[in-house]
Design an enzyme around this catalytic site. Structure first.
Site, PDB file in Angstrom:
ATOM      1  N   ARG A 244      -8.484   3.588  13.049  1.00  0.00           N
ATOM      2  CA  ARG A 244      -7.488   4.966  13.350  1.00  0.00           C
ATOM      3  C   ARG A 244      -7.277   5.020  14.783  1.00  0.00           C
ATOM      4  O   ARG A 244      -5.977   5.596  15.002  1.00  0.00           O
ATOM      5  CB  ARG A 244      -8.327   6.098  13.236  1.00  0.00           C
TER       6      ARG A 244
ATOM      7  N   GLN B 148      -4.205   2.595  14.983  1.00  0.00           N
ATOM      8  CA  GLN B 148      -3.130   3.099  14.287  1.00  0.00           C
ATOM      9  C   GLN B 148      -2.310   4.155  15.009  1.00  0.00           C
ATOM     10  O   GLN B 148      -1.108   4.278  15.048  1.00  0.00           O
ATOM     11  CB  GLN B 148      -3.672   3.607  12.976  1.00  0.00           C
TER      12      GLN B 148
ATOM     13  N   ASP C 219       1.056  -1.478  -0.085  1.00  0.00           N
ATOM     14  CA  ASP C 219      -0.030  -0.058   0.158  1.00  0.00           C
ATOM     15  C   ASP C 219       0.798   1.102   0.116  1.00  0.00           C
ATOM     16  O   ASP C 219       1.974   1.601   0.845  1.00  0.00           O
ATOM     17  CB  ASP C 219      -0.934  -0.001   1.167  1.00  0.00           C
TER      18      ASP C 219
ATOM     19  N   GLU D 132     -10.801   3.702   3.358  1.00  0.00           N
ATOM     20  CA  GLU D 132      -9.711   4.458   2.406  1.00  0.00           C
ATOM     21  C   GLU D 132     -10.064   4.276   1.221  1.00  0.00           C
ATOM     22  O   GLU D 132      -9.879   3.332   0.556  1.00  0.00           O
ATOM     23  CB  GLU D 132      -8.475   4.182   3.014  1.00  0.00           C
TER      24      GLU D 132
ATOM     25  N   ASP E 270      -8.840   0.093   1.729  1.00  0.00           N
ATOM     26  CA  ASP E 270      -8.022  -0.302   2.665  1.00  0.00           C
ATOM     27  C   ASP E 270      -8.390   0.206   4.041  1.00  0.00           C
ATOM     28  O   ASP E 270      -8.119   1.239   4.847  1.00  0.00           O
ATOM     29  CB  ASP E 270      -6.490   0.107   2.547  1.00  0.00           C
TER      30      ASP E 270
ATOM     31  N   TYR F  89       1.003   5.719  -0.696  1.00  0.00           N
ATOM     32  CA  TYR F  89       0.554   6.920   0.307  1.00  0.00           C
ATOM     33  C   TYR F  89       0.764   8.071  -0.713  1.00  0.00           C
ATOM     34  O   TYR F  89       1.577   9.142  -0.337  1.00  0.00           O
ATOM     35  CB  TYR F  89       1.417   7.145   1.384  1.00  0.00           C
TER      36      TYR F  89
ATOM     37  N   ARG G 219       0.701  17.530  12.707  1.00  0.00           N
ATOM     38  CA  ARG G 219       1.587  18.389  12.527  1.00  0.00           C
ATOM     39  C   ARG G 219       1.103  19.768  11.702  1.00  0.00           C
ATOM     40  O   ARG G 219       1.516  19.781  10.498  1.00  0.00           O
ATOM     41  CB  ARG G 219       2.843  17.894  11.785  1.00  0.00           C
TER      42      ARG G 219
ATOM     43  N   TYR H  62       1.415   2.893  15.451  1.00  0.00           N
ATOM     44  CA  TYR H  62       2.328   3.110  14.097  1.00  0.00           C
ATOM     45  C   TYR H  62       3.774   3.816  14.389  1.00  0.00           C
ATOM     46  O   TYR H  62       4.468   3.733  13.528  1.00  0.00           O
ATOM     47  CB  TYR H  62       1.420   4.036  13.162  1.00  0.00           C
TER      48      TYR H  62
ATOM     49  N   LYS I  48      -4.399  -2.052  10.018  1.00  0.00           N
ATOM     50  CA  LYS I  48      -4.742  -2.315   8.682  1.00  0.00           C
ATOM     51  C   LYS I  48      -4.980  -3.445   8.304  1.00  0.00           C
ATOM     52  O   LYS I  48      -5.531  -3.732   7.048  1.00  0.00           O
ATOM     53  CB  LYS I  48      -3.643  -1.504   7.917  1.00  0.00           C
TER      54      LYS I  48
ATOM     55  N   GLU J  53     -10.803  12.666   7.459  1.00  0.00           N
ATOM     56  CA  GLU J  53     -10.404  13.790   6.764  1.00  0.00           C
ATOM     57  C   GLU J  53     -11.815  14.505   6.811  1.00  0.00           C
ATOM     58  O   GLU J  53     -11.865  15.804   7.495  1.00  0.00           O
ATOM     59  CB  GLU J  53     -10.173  13.829   5.278  1.00  0.00           C
TER      60      GLU J  53
ATOM     61  N   HIS K  44      -4.634  14.055   0.755  1.00  0.00           N
ATOM     62  CA  HIS K  44      -4.971  13.085   1.829  1.00  0.00           C
ATOM     63  C   HIS K  44      -3.790  13.361   2.974  1.00  0.00           C
ATOM     64  O   HIS K  44      -3.870  13.443   3.939  1.00  0.00           O
ATOM     65  CB  HIS K  44      -5.075  11.838   1.480  1.00  0.00           C
TER      66      HIS K  44
ATOM     67  N   GLU L 115      -9.309   4.165  -2.724  1.00  0.00           N
ATOM     68  CA  GLU L 115      -7.882   3.868  -3.242  1.00  0.00           C
ATOM     69  C   GLU L 115      -8.295   3.105  -4.677  1.00  0.00           C
ATOM     70  O   GLU L 115      -9.309   2.579  -4.868  1.00  0.00           O
ATOM     71  CB  GLU L 115      -6.930   3.011  -2.461  1.00  0.00           C
TER      72      GLU L 115
ATOM     73  N   THR M 274      -8.840  -5.960   3.633  1.00  0.00           N
ATOM     74  CA  THR M 274      -8.780  -4.887   2.766  1.00  0.00           C
ATOM     75  C   THR M 274     -10.016  -5.436   1.473  1.00  0.00           C
ATOM     76  O   THR M 274      -9.883  -6.789   1.378  1.00  0.00           O
ATOM     77  CB  THR M 274      -7.500  -4.996   1.908  1.00  0.00           C
TER      78      THR M 274
ATOM     79  N   THR N 279      -4.785   6.517   0.191  1.00  0.00           N
ATOM     80  CA  THR N 279      -6.064   7.310   0.033  1.00  0.00           C
ATOM     81  C   THR N 279      -6.112   8.430  -1.017  1.00  0.00           C
ATOM     82  O   THR N 279      -4.939   9.163  -1.020  1.00  0.00           O
ATOM     83  CB  THR N 279      -6.610   7.689   1.427  1.00  0.00           C
TER      84      THR N 279
END
Length: 442
Positions: free
Chosen positions: A243, A246, A133, A205, A239, A135, A149, A250, A259, A380, A140, A207, A263, A366
């Site tokens: 959250r 994660q 997978d 997600e 996928d 990114y 951040r 992560y 994850k 999101e 996204h 994709e 899927t 995503t």
């Protein structure tokens, strides 16, 4: 870049004698995607979707209706050998199928080999040896990064490296297979200790999936100029993401139990050949962004490496379905939101000598549009759960609840050509079956 070429099989004037094929929203004669299906009371076999029907490729091969190279690899229950064929052989098969479905002289031989799709069971189209997978949806990545951040949403490597991680191939399932709410560790920000339980922040997600055709030998990179030759086709991919798991697990190595529980993919491989009219220029990078390193740069890829696909996400709660209400569209956006092309993904994956094999599956990550109506995840859309979504019944959602059905849709469009779709990619969320390792219904 050696992309498949537009030919007579893409002719918008070409029609089919197969009932309901002309004007079909997903599978007109210009599409012809491959899959594995079980006819009513039968064993799994290769097929091609045409309108509301599925054509039995194995039976067609046995009847001598197909070119010899393709006929020789269609006797199994997976499409890996077909995906591994040279491009010329795949093109020959597509041309032959287009002829069979459009020329009424073949109706007598072909019609007995058609099955109503509604009476058939779809399966995974390939034995998936590996799943990676990526990114590459920059909007996204930016949106998610802002949640953690705000002043620096994208890490320094993002615009140099197609970021990816290895997923779990064994838990990939075709559209229609329910998703059991996963259980795992989560830790609230104000808690001293983590706890174990069902995910409370289950997300989807949006994709695209990229199916690998011809592979490469271990130690031999795939040059960017040849990467298109290694792509057999595309599918929709969801996928699913827990959250809350994660966020806790992560760091420092990335997603794991958040994850790998499942899927979901659309079961039809929309071939690279079918997508020939829907190739567009890769959007230019914003001023100041670095040019990709030479092993990821190809002028032909920049000119035609992106895909003109409209993507949609729809949600229906159990109550909505009970009341006969239409699903709520959560978002709509273009697949061209990819910061890296599918070919750059393939070239980077193999750049260190990693061997890709026929039937391997790569996810784009995503795909979100720049604005909220095109976001590809609830994380999101709800700003991490702070902004709830209202359903037509008055229900609200921050994340997915038991009984919710999530459906992805994709249609490739280009001026002067017949649109083609990807078929269903949907699943219903079911309650966790196991709690702390014990069956929940005990």
């Amino acid at each position: 870049m050696n992309f498949p070429q537009i030919d007579e099989t893409h002719d918008p004037a070409r029609s089919s004698w197969v009932e309901r094929a002309d004007g079909h929203s997903d599978f007109p004669v210009q599409n012809l995607p491959y899959g594995i299906f079980s006819p009513q009371g039968g064993a799994p076999r290769a097929g091609v979707a045409i309108g509301t029907m599925i054509f039995d490729l194995r039976a067609a091969a046995e009847a001598g209706l197909l070119p010899a190279p393709a006929a020789a690899v269609l006797d199994g229950t997976v499409l890996n050998p077909l995906m591994a064929l040279p491009s010329a052989d795949r093109v020959a098969l597509r041309r032959r199928l287009s002829e069979l479905f459009s020329d009424a002289r073949w109706r007598g031989a072909v019609e007995p080999l058609l099955h109503r799709a509604a009476d058939c069971v779809p399966h995974l189209p390939a034995a998936i040896g590996d799943y990676t997978d990526f990114y590459v949806g920059i909007h996204h990545a930016t949106n998610i990064g802002k949640l953690f951040r705000p002043d620096n949403p994208l890490l320094p490597n993002y615009k140099y490296v197609p970021i990816g991680y290895h997923g779990r191939a064994s838990s990939i399932r075709p559209s229609g297979v329910p998703v059991l709410r996963p259980q795992g560790q989560r830790k609230a920000p104000d808690a001293d200790m983590p706890e174990v339980g069902p995910s409370q922040r289950l997300d989807y997600e949006l994709e695209l999936g990229i199916w690998i055709g011809a592979g490469n030998a271990l130690g031999e990179p795939v040059p960017i100029g040849r990467a298109a030759e290694h792509i057999a086709g595309f599918c929709l991919l969801n996928d699913w993401s827990a959250r809350d798991f994660q966020a806790w697990e992560y760091v420092p190595l990335g997603p794991f139990l958040a994850k790998n529980f499942q899927t979901t993919i659309s079961p039809w491989i929309v071939t690279a050949e079918a997508m020939a009219p829907f190739r567009i220029a890769q959007p230019g990078r914003p001023e100041g962004d670095p040019r990709p390193l030479p092993y990821l740069w190809d002028e032909g890829d920049q000119a035609k490496g992106a895909l003109a696909i409209d993507l949609e996400v729809h949600l229906s709660s159990a109550r909505m379905r009970a009341e006969g209400l239409e699903p709520l569209r959560l978002s709509r956006g273009p697949a061209s939101s990819m910061y890296w092309t599918a070919q750059q993904i393939v070239a980077h994956h193999a750049s260190n000598g990693c061997n890709l094999n026929p039937g391997d599956l790569l996810g784009t990550g995503t795909l979100s549009a720049p604005k909220r109506d095109g976001y590809g995840s609830l994380m999101e859309l709800t700003e991490g759960g702070k902004r709830r979504i209202s359903l037509p019944t008055g229900e609200e959602r921050a994340f997915l609840e038991d009984g919710d059905e999530l459906a992805l849709k994709a249609v490739a469009r280009a001026d002067g050509y017949v649109p083609i779709g990807f078929g269903e990619c949907r699943a219903v969320i079911q309650p966790a079956r196991f709690l702390h390792g014990i069956r929940a219904d005990n």
